[in-house]
Scaffold this motif. Structure first.
Motif, PDB file in Angstrom:
ATOM      1  N   GLU A  67      38.079  50.595  39.260  1.00  0.00           N
ATOM      2  CA  GLU A  67      39.032  51.339  40.089  1.00  0.00           C
ATOM      3  C   GLU A  67      40.336  51.587  39.345  1.00  0.00           C
ATOM      4  O   GLU A  67      40.921  52.685  39.444  1.00  0.00           O
ATOM      5  CB  GLU A  67      39.276  50.582  41.382  1.00  0.00           C
ATOM      6  CG  GLU A  67      38.078  50.604  42.327  1.00  0.00           C
ATOM      7  CD  GLU A  67      38.313  49.857  43.613  1.00  0.00           C
ATOM      8  OE1 GLU A  67      37.610  50.142  44.593  1.00  0.00           O
ATOM      9  OE2 GLU A  67      39.212  48.972  43.644  1.00  0.00           O
ATOM     10  N   ALA A  70      39.680  54.347  36.861  1.00  0.00           N
ATOM     11  CA  ALA A  70      39.546  55.660  37.494  1.00  0.00           C
ATOM     12  C   ALA A  70      40.910  56.306  37.716  1.00  0.00           C
ATOM     13  O   ALA A  70      41.091  57.510  37.487  1.00  0.00           O
ATOM     14  CB  ALA A  70      38.786  55.528  38.817  1.00  0.00           C
ATOM     15  N   GLY A  71      41.880  55.516  38.140  1.00  0.00           N
ATOM     16  CA  GLY A  71      43.223  56.061  38.310  1.00  0.00           C
ATOM     17  C   GLY A  71      43.854  56.468  36.991  1.00  0.00           C
ATOM     18  O   GLY A  71      44.497  57.522  36.893  1.00  0.00           O
ATOM     19  N   ALA A  74      42.115  59.668  35.662  1.00  0.00           N
ATOM     20  CA  ALA A  74      42.521  60.872  36.391  1.00  0.00           C
ATOM     21  C   ALA A  74      43.913  61.325  35.978  1.00  0.00           C
ATOM     22  O   ALA A  74      44.178  62.529  35.829  1.00  0.00           O
ATOM     23  CB  ALA A  74      42.465  60.601  37.893  1.00  0.00           C
ATOM     24  N   TRP A  79      39.830  63.197  33.920  1.00  0.00           N
ATOM     25  CA  TRP A  79      38.483  62.695  34.194  1.00  0.00           C
ATOM     26  C   TRP A  79      38.548  61.890  35.475  1.00  0.00           C
ATOM     27  O   TRP A  79      39.465  61.096  35.673  1.00  0.00           O
ATOM     28  CB  TRP A  79      38.055  61.829  33.014  1.00  0.00           C
ATOM     29  CG  TRP A  79      36.691  61.226  33.064  1.00  0.00           C
ATOM     30  CD1 TRP A  79      35.645  61.580  33.879  1.00  0.00           C
ATOM     31  CD2 TRP A  79      36.218  60.148  32.252  1.00  0.00           C
ATOM     32  NE1 TRP A  79      34.552  60.794  33.616  1.00  0.00           N
ATOM     33  CE2 TRP A  79      34.871  59.906  32.624  1.00  0.00           C
ATOM     34  CE3 TRP A  79      36.787  59.369  31.241  1.00  0.00           C
ATOM     35  CZ2 TRP A  79      34.090  58.913  32.020  1.00  0.00           C
ATOM     36  CZ3 TRP A  79      36.024  58.387  30.646  1.00  0.00           C
ATOM     37  CH2 TRP A  79      34.685  58.169  31.016  1.00  0.00           C
ATOM     38  N   GLU A  80      37.583  62.077  36.344  1.00  0.00           N
ATOM     39  CA  GLU A  80      37.528  61.331  37.589  1.00  0.00           C
ATOM     40  C   GLU A  80      36.199  60.579  37.686  1.00  0.00           C
ATOM     41  O   GLU A  80      35.310  60.937  38.454  1.00  0.00           O
ATOM     42  CB  GLU A  80      37.713  62.273  38.780  1.00  0.00           C
ATOM     43  CG  GLU A  80      39.085  62.943  38.791  1.00  0.00           C
ATOM     44  CD  GLU A  80      39.298  63.822  40.004  1.00  0.00           C
ATOM     45  OE1 GLU A  80      38.355  63.958  40.817  1.00  0.00           O
ATOM     46  OE2 GLU A  80      40.413  64.366  40.153  1.00  0.00           O
ATOM     47  N   ASP A  82      33.451  57.833  38.743  1.00  0.00           N
ATOM     48  CA  ASP A  82      33.162  57.163  40.002  1.00  0.00           C
ATOM     49  C   ASP A  82      33.134  55.656  39.758  1.00  0.00           C
ATOM     50  O   ASP A  82      32.279  55.160  39.018  1.00  0.00           O
ATOM     51  CB  ASP A  82      31.802  57.644  40.516  1.00  0.00           C
ATOM     52  CG  ASP A  82      31.431  57.028  41.864  1.00  0.00           C
ATOM     53  OD1 ASP A  82      32.137  56.110  42.322  1.00  0.00           O
ATOM     54  OD2 ASP A  82      30.417  57.474  42.443  1.00  0.00           O
ATOM     55  N   THR A 215      32.420  64.754  31.039  1.00  0.00           N
ATOM     56  CA  THR A 215      33.089  65.850  31.744  1.00  0.00           C
ATOM     57  C   THR A 215      32.668  67.229  31.250  1.00  0.00           C
ATOM     58  O   THR A 215      33.067  68.237  31.850  1.00  0.00           O
ATOM     59  CB  THR A 215      34.623  65.757  31.605  1.00  0.00           C
ATOM     60  OG1 THR A 215      34.999  66.013  30.237  1.00  0.00           O
ATOM     61  CG2 THR A 215      35.138  64.392  32.035  1.00  0.00           C
TER      62      THR A 215
END
Length: 390
Positions: A67, A70-71, A74, A79-80, A82, A215
């Protein structure tokens, strides 16, 4: 832009990591990919807080790191990922081996593209594969790129996977999006898995941001598995935490097949430090990138002034400089003579590929300008002295 200054040399020599314990005290150690900068304060505080609460048990799983990453991805990488499609483990090399074990059968070919991070040769064989070398196209003068026709020939010849270095160690190449997309199309055509080592990604310079493989296209998401970590960008290699990321059901099946011990191998301190790095380390990282930028440019001037025959192309990413030292006349492995006569430790070029690394060496730029200047001065002085005969 603010800079992060390297620690003083006397303080660095009190460190007990490989970089500072492998050589005698008069050697300037510039081979191992460790930074000389002080640890980012948010990371240091997170680790101190863990010690104060005796938080030294097993890691709690992949989700906290996933998590946080992921932040970070982004905000900085476009890139996001999962977080539910992330499995953590101890380090990037271990992650690569675990993926390869599940996508190649013993004796099948795995493509790597020299000059390349030396452990890649061993990681392929550890996983039961056979190394298939497809050297990078181009060179120092014109720049490097993936040899897509050569890679296709290897895939057509039966190679079942490729370990991609993105960005590429040791040359600091940020692969172009169109080249990565073309590679993904080849992987789709031949049913190949691309295992993308992206640990140097956050160390790309602002003018050449790296492109995460997952991506670039649907084909990349289907046939790609990315392995990355906070370890290079934030100098955390000893704390043991890395991530294996997927973006398709095919990739998910690879992660699902891991023994449960793969995730348990991540260190608790590695998890804590990675979360702090990804959530609170951006300001520090920007300062480090500025300092590395200064040094990669300083090296251009130092070589022009002191070693004009040595060839070098500024890296687009990482803090590693790939030097063609052939003009010194120091043989296939000039790092050996640099250590013996200049008391400067470099990473030997032939380890990155016997042919591609001949006459070359890798130098670590994540040091003070004074250390970098002293290293090049020592090598230049050694060039002028008669060879020491032992």
């Amino acid at each position: 832009m603010h800079r992060v200054a390297a620690d003083p040399i006397d303080l660095l020599r009190t460190r007990t990591s490989a970089k500072w314990r492998r050589y005698e005290p008069d050697v300037l150690p510039l081979p191992v990919a460790e930074m000389d900068y002080p640890l980012a304060e948010p990371i240091a505080e997170a680790l101190h807080a863990a010690i104060r609460r005796s938080d030294t048990g097993y890691n709690s799983g992949s989700l906290p790191v996933a998590e946080a990453f992921a932040g970070f991805a982004a905000a900085r990488l476009g890139w996001e990922p999962d977080p539910a499609r992330v499995t953590c483990t101890a380090d990037v090399s271990m992650g690569i081996v675990e993926v390869l074990r599940r996508v190649v059968r013993p004796g099948e070919g795995v493509v790597i593209d020299p000059p390349i991070y030396p452990p890649f040769f061993d990681l392929v064989t550890e996983a039961g594969g056979v190394v298939v070398e497809v050297p990078l196209a181009g060179g120092i003068d014109e720049g490097w790129s993936l040899d897509l026709p050569g890679i296709e020939a290897a895939f057509a010849g039966g190679a079942r996977a490729m370990v991609l270095c993105n960005p590429h160690n040791p040359v600091g190449l940020v692969h172009a999006r169109e080249h990565l997309a073309a590679l993904a199309e080849l992987a789709e055509r031949y049913g190949v898995t691309i295992v993308s080592d992206e640990v140097h990604g956050p160390l790309s310079q602002p003018e050449s941001p790296y492109v995460p493989f997952l991506t670039v296209s649907d084909a990349a998401r289907e046939h790609g598995v990315t392995v990355t970590a906070a370890t290079k960008a934030f100098n955390l290699a000893g704390l043991k935490a890395a991530m294996i990321l997927t973006a398709s059901e095919r990739g998910d099946a690879v992660r699902a097949s891991f023994p449960y011990e793969v995730e348990w191998r991540m260190g608790q301190f590695g998890s804590i430090a990675s979360v702090a790095a990804f959530r609170h380390g951006a300001y520090w990282l920007d300062g480090v990138l500025a300092s590395i930028d200064d040094n990669r440019r300083l090296l251009v001037d130092l070589l022009a002034d002191l070693l004009p025959g040595v060839r070098y192309r500024m890296p687009q990413a990482s803090y590693l400089a790939w030097l063609d030292l052939s003009a010194l006349g120091w043989g296939d492995d000039p790092a050996e003579r640099a250590l013996r006569e200049a008391r400067v430790a470099l990473a030997p070029g032939p380890g990155f590929g016997r042919e591609a690394g001949r006459g070359h060496a890798r130098l670590n730029l994540a040091c003070s300008p004074e250390v970098l200047s002293e290293a090049i001065t020592r090598i230049a002085d050694a060039r002028e002295r008669p060879t020491v005969v032992e």
